[in-house]
Design an enzyme around this catalytic site. Structure first.
Site, short mmCIF file in Angstrom:
data_model
loop_
_atom_site.label_atom_id
_atom_site.label_comp_id
_atom_site.label_asym_id
_atom_site.label_seq_id
_atom_site.Cartn_x
_atom_site.Cartn_y
_atom_site.Cartn_z
N ASP A 121 8.03 -3.49 2.93
CA ASP A 121 8.62 -4.77 2.53
C ASP A 121 7.86 -5.94 3.17
O ASP A 121 7.04 -5.76 4.07
CB ASP A 121 10.11 -4.79 2.88
CG ASP A 121 10.87 -5.71 1.95
OD1 ASP A 121 10.68 -5.61 0.73
OD2 ASP A 121 11.62 -6.56 2.45
N ASP B 128 6.70 0.88 -1.20
CA ASP B 128 5.94 -0.20 -0.56
C ASP B 128 6.56 -0.52 0.78
O ASP B 128 7.71 -0.19 1.04
CB ASP B 128 6.00 -1.47 -1.44
CG ASP B 128 7.43 -1.91 -1.69
OD1 ASP B 128 8.06 -1.37 -2.62
OD2 ASP B 128 7.94 -2.74 -0.92
#
Ligand SMILES: [Zn+2]
Length: 269
Positions: free
Chosen positions: A211, A209
């Site tokens: 952040d 992902d």
């Protein structure tokens, strides 16, 4: 302890990475002065050599990053004969151009954890060198194992946060402003405990992902992290398998043999 070959190489699998061997492995239960490790250690084979596998969070993700028995995990691996460890982990990216599916082989870490025991040496004046926290030989083997399906970065600074919560947007922006590229919750104290036990250690990080500082939506959600990790798990495991196969020596390298001229208060297991 049941009879099994002594593994000199090991893999510690992170979130979503709970098994490693296609063929049958022997599960070895090891007790340590620090209690039991996260799970029984699986001893199987990669290209004819015995290899140990430990799911870092337990077989069913019983342990959170801040409650992991780090000292027991590393001690148990060393007691089994392990001298060199690959440590795959899921990470958040602090760079917009390193999206999900990026694999990075960190060369530096920053410790932002708190309250975790991070040494075996509470006495005896033992201070290990940690300027370069990862084994260069294992990093080279991981880099050589790169995959067409994953975008490979050959160096990165990984900041390790206490968790288990994800970072705020301000924290995340601050980390990125330092030039740090990845954020994770388990890379420390694992790396330093391996060093204290004179085991070569290299983290191999899979980005799941962007952040919070980069993410425009709701911020990081655990459900998305696990889904993204699962998506890339097959090529990532293959990469780790090729890295293990690429390691030629099964001995600690000279640089990771940090106690050569030091007398220790106890013998390493
Ligand atoms: Zn080394």
């Amino acid at each position: 302890m049941s009879s099994h070959p002594r593994p000199a190489l090991a893999v510690i699998g992170g979130s979503g990475f709970y098994d490693f061997f296609d063929n049958e492995a022997t599960i070895v239960e090891v007790d340590t002065p620090y209690g039991a490790p996260s799970a029984g250690i699986a001893v199987g084979e990669v290209e004819g050599r015995p290899v140990a596998f430990l799911p870092r969070h337990g077989k069913n993700h019983e342990f959170a990053p801040h409650t992991l028995p780090y000292r027991a995990n590393l001690w148990a691996l060393r007691a089994l004969g392990v001298r060199r460890i690959f440590a795959p982990c899921a990470v958040g990216s602090l760079r917009a151009d390193w999206g999900p599916g990026t694999v990075a082989v960190p060369d530096q870490l920053v410790d932002r954890t708190s309250g975790r025991p991070q040494t075996y040496f509470d006495g005896g004046g033992i201070h290990v060198s940690f300027a370069d926290p990862y084994c260069e030989e294992l990093r080279a083997a991981a880099i050589k194992a790169e995959s067409d399906e994953l975008h490979m970065m050959h160096a990165a600074t990984m900041v390790v946060v206490e968790g288990p919560r994800f970072s705020t947007r301000a924290e995340s922006r601050w980390f990125a402003a330092q030039g740090w590229e990845l954020v994770n919750m388990t890379g420390h104290p694992e790396a330093v405990l391996a060093r204290e036990l004179e085991m070569c250690y290299a983290a191999v990080a899979l980005v799941t992902d962007l952040d919070a500082g980069l993410e425009e939506g709701e911020g990081v959600r655990a459900v998305d992290v696990f889904a993204e990790f699962k998506r890339n798990l097959v090529p990532f495991k293959e990469l780790i398998r090729r890295a293990v196969a690429a390691v030629d020596s099964t001995e600690t390298c000279d640089k990771c043999r940090v106690h050569a001229e030091v007398s220790l208060p106890f013998e390493l297991p």
